[in-house]
Motif scaffolding. Structure first.
Motif, PDB file in Angstrom:
ATOM      1  N   ASN A  68      31.141  35.059  37.027  1.00 23.80           N
ATOM      2  CA  ASN A  68      32.321  34.699  38.175  1.00 23.80           C
ATOM      3  C   ASN A  68      33.233  35.446  38.474  1.00 23.80           C
ATOM      4  O   ASN A  68      34.935  34.924  37.451  1.00 23.80           O
ATOM      5  CB  ASN A  68      31.968  32.860  39.049  1.00 23.80           C
ATOM      6  CG  ASN A  68      32.460  33.336  40.493  1.00 23.80           C
ATOM      7  OD1 ASN A  68      32.496  34.102  40.775  1.00 23.80           O
ATOM      8  ND2 ASN A  68      32.699  31.875  41.260  1.00 23.80           N
ATOM      9  N   THR A 109      30.523  28.662  42.169  1.00 26.63           N
ATOM     10  CA  THR A 109      29.365  29.786  42.401  1.00 26.63           C
ATOM     11  C   THR A 109      28.628  29.111  41.273  1.00 26.63           C
ATOM     12  O   THR A 109      27.392  28.305  40.998  1.00 26.63           O
ATOM     13  CB  THR A 109      29.441  31.178  41.715  1.00 26.63           C
ATOM     14  OG1 THR A 109      30.276  31.767  42.900  1.00 26.63           O
ATOM     15  CG2 THR A 109      29.116  32.230  41.822  1.00 26.63           C
ATOM     16  N   ASP A 166      29.978  27.189  38.712  1.00 28.97           N
ATOM     17  CA  ASP A 166      30.118  26.281  38.289  1.00 28.97           C
ATOM     18  C   ASP A 166      30.325  24.583  38.601  1.00 28.97           C
ATOM     19  O   ASP A 166      30.960  24.134  39.105  1.00 28.97           O
ATOM     20  CB  ASP A 166      32.007  26.198  38.289  1.00 28.97           C
ATOM     21  CG  ASP A 166      33.119  25.899  36.925  1.00 28.97           C
ATOM     22  OD1 ASP A 166      32.466  24.979  35.859  1.00 28.97           O
ATOM     23  OD2 ASP A 166      33.897  25.883  36.858  1.00 28.97           O
ATOM     24  N   GLY A 217      33.842  32.380  33.909  1.00 31.94           N
ATOM     25  CA  GLY A 217      34.705  32.661  34.989  1.00 31.94           C
ATOM     26  C   GLY A 217      36.090  31.742  35.269  1.00 31.94           C
ATOM     27  O   GLY A 217      36.106  30.864  33.828  1.00 31.94           O
ATOM     28  N   ASN A 218      36.100  31.385  36.444  1.00 29.34           N
ATOM     29  CA  ASN A 218      36.885  31.824  37.767  1.00 29.34           C
ATOM     30  C   ASN A 218      37.571  32.594  37.370  1.00 29.34           C
ATOM     31  O   ASN A 218      38.777  32.484  37.400  1.00 29.34           O
ATOM     32  CB  ASN A 218      35.905  31.188  38.525  1.00 29.34           C
ATOM     33  CG  ASN A 218      35.033  29.938  37.619  1.00 29.34           C
ATOM     34  OD1 ASN A 218      33.105  30.270  38.052  1.00 29.34           O
ATOM     35  ND2 ASN A 218      34.918  28.754  37.679  1.00 29.34           N
ATOM     36  N   ASP A 219      36.999  34.054  38.202  1.00 28.99           N
ATOM     37  CA  ASP A 219      38.953  34.833  39.105  1.00 28.99           C
ATOM     38  C   ASP A 219      38.963  35.586  38.166  1.00 28.99           C
ATOM     39  O   ASP A 219      40.116  34.781  37.259  1.00 28.99           O
ATOM     40  CB  ASP A 219      39.062  33.202  39.937  1.00 28.99           C
ATOM     41  CG  ASP A 219      39.970  34.366  41.293  1.00 28.99           C
ATOM     42  OD1 ASP A 219      39.857  35.509  41.477  1.00 28.99           O
ATOM     43  OD2 ASP A 219      41.141  33.808  41.451  1.00 28.99           O
ATOM     44  N   SER A 246      42.085  28.149  43.469  1.00 30.08           N
ATOM     45  CA  SER A 246      42.772  28.697  42.186  1.00 30.08           C
ATOM     46  C   SER A 246      43.941  29.512  41.496  1.00 30.08           C
ATOM     47  O   SER A 246      44.074  29.527  39.830  1.00 30.08           O
ATOM     48  CB  SER A 246      41.137  30.277  42.070  1.00 30.08           C
ATOM     49  OG  SER A 246      42.030  30.870  41.406  1.00 30.08           O
TER      50      SER A 246
END
Ligand SMILES: NC(=O)c1ccc[n+]([C@@H]2O[C@H](COP(=O)([O-])OP(=O)(O)OC[C@H]3O[C@@H](n4cnc5c(N)ncnc54)[C@H](O)[C@@H]3O)[C@@H](O)[C@H]2O)c1
Length: 437
Positions: free
Chosen positions: A217, A223, A225, A242-244, A296
């Protein structure tokens, strides 16, 4: 030394399915095409340009990572994906406006060949977007089955040996884990019941993991997680990351902050602001999508500074993050950071950073690396959260009992030690007493 772990060879084609063919995806695809043709260099990609030290410094062994572990070659990658817009990748890359047209024209035929499959999309999760290339279905379970059919059809049509999926779609609204995400059974029931707790990105993640694909991700959405996805990943042997993606301002933050902490300099305040004018900026102009991004972006400093261990230096740090949508800049973001520091005897200092970066230029090598390393993980029999890939992400996925590691240098050491471990090479501790005994 432990023996090397068994890794299936990277034979045949690797299908890379990108959810969202926007700025990041098209810059990644066009870049890989240009590199394949010898027209450009894979700058920023650890898998393509990075080396890894092996053994003692006196041994002078430092092969390229791609020669040390078996990775899919760029010539063996086949790209595909989904988008809510019908434009092929050449047109989408022109809309994104990241790469110059003369460069896109050199790989035009290859880009035109990548046409988006109809997407699973619901505007409630990305308020600022709407497009025509969207699937219809009885419920979310039906939509997931349609994605699974897409994955299988792509695999057989292109004769792929292996596949990877990565969400590079827009940032969805902020969501919290609910009972629907607790187990595979509750999740599947929620799919059937069209539960609002399942955003589009989760439908893709579910489809990928059900097929045993590695999934990453690249955005901050909730998503893969959640416990249900982890349970399914363990069952289907899917590696997850992930993420971001860690690009731009957060990349710089996780480079500077570990340095300040290493020298025990206090930080009273860290003010970060950005202007950007691409479609991502437009989506993030919606407060609900911004909230997902803000959460995030904000966590990195807390984990790096550890205020509970260093209250005199970092307690009550005022950390502010702003993103302003400013169309004239397009993908060429500008970020400003003001850091209020405290030195010896409490004397204040300031550090100012002005980063004129290109978002998708920083993101593309990360997409490529995470795809190749997830494929490696899958061939090595590693499934579930791949914490060693934290290096690439702003909010790294991690086991519930440990805190996420945000320090870029610790993340890099962890990644390289994982590769050494896979190949049965000695892990590097940097102790080095033997040189002086
Ligand atoms: N560029 C960076 O440096 C960077 C860094 C970290 C994270 N990200 C994240 O990566 C994502 C992509 O960034 P971008 O700059 O390419 O954005 P973009 O807006 O150019 O591209 C996103 C694409 O996703 C499509 N999309 C949205 N929902 C979809 C769905 N349900 N199914 C299929 N397609 C869908 C959109 O139509 C769009 O074409 C964003 O979430 C962004 O926040 C980007």
């Amino acid at each position: 030394m432990t023996p090397p772990i068994e890794i299936a060879p990277a034979r045949g084609k690797l299908g890379v399915l990108l959810v969202g063919l926007g700025a990041v995806s098209t810059t990644t695809i066009a870049g890989v095409m240009a590199i394949r043709k010898g027209l450009a260099q894979p700058i920023g990609s650890l898998t393509q340009m990075g080396t890894i030290r092996l053994g003692k410094r006196t041994e002078a062994r430092a092969p390229k990572i791609k020669d040390f572990v078996s990775l899919a070659g760029l010539d063996d990658i086949v790209f595909g994906g989904w988008d809510i817009f019908e434009e092929d990748c050449y047109a989408a890359a022109r809309t994104a406006g990241v790469l110059e047209q003369s460069q896109l024209d050199q790989v035009r035929a290859e880009l035109e060949a990548v046409k988006p499959m109809p997407a699973v999309f619901d505007q409630r999760y990305v308020k600022r977007l709407d497009g025509p290339n969207v699937k219809k279905g009885k419920n979310k379970r039906d939509l997931a089955e349609q994605l699974i059919a897409d994955i299988r059809a792509f695999k057989s049509h292109h004769g792929c040996d292996r596949m990877v999926m990565i969400w590079v779609g827009s940032t969805e609204v902020y969501m919290k884990e609910t009972a629907a995400h607790a187990t595979v059974a509750s999740f599947e029931k929620a799919l059937e019941q069209n539960d609002d707790a399942i955003p589009s990105s989760m439908v893709y993640a579910y489809a990928a993991i059900r097929e045993g694909l590695p999934f990453a991700n690249a955005a901050p959405n909730l998503t893969a997680d959640v416990p249900a996805m982890l349970e399914l990943a363990a069952r289907m042997k899917s590696p997850l990351a992930g993420n971001d993606m860690k690009t731009g301002q957060t990349l710089i933050k996780t480079i500077i902050a570990p340095g300040l902490k290493a020298r025990l300099l206090g930080v009273k305040g860290w003010y970060s602001t950005n202007i950007l004018g691409n479609r991502d900026g437009e989506v993030l102009d919606d407060p609900e999508s911004f909230k997902t991004k803000e959460e995030s972006k904000k966590s990195a400093l807390d984990y790096i500074f550890q205020p509970h261990l260093y209250p005199e230096l970092y307690q009550d740090l005022c950390h502010v993050v702003r993103i302003n949508y400013y169309p004239p800049r397009g993908d060429n973001k500008e970020g400003w950071d003001n850091i209020d520091l405290i030195g010896w005897l409490g004397y204040p200092m300031q550090l100012k950073i002005n980063f004129l970066c290109r978002d998708s230029i920083l993101a593309a090598p990360i997409v490529l690396d995470s795809v190749l390393l997830l494929d490696l993980a899958k061939r090595a029999g590693m499934s579930g959260i791949q914490e060693w890939l934290s290096f690439y992400f702003k909010s790294p996925m991690h086991a519930p009992e440990v805190y996420p590691e945000h320090d870029l240098f610790i993340q890099l050491m962890k990644l390289k030690n994982t590769l050494r471990y896979m190949q049965g090479e000695e892990l590097i501790t940097h102790l080095g007493r033997e040189y002086y005994d």
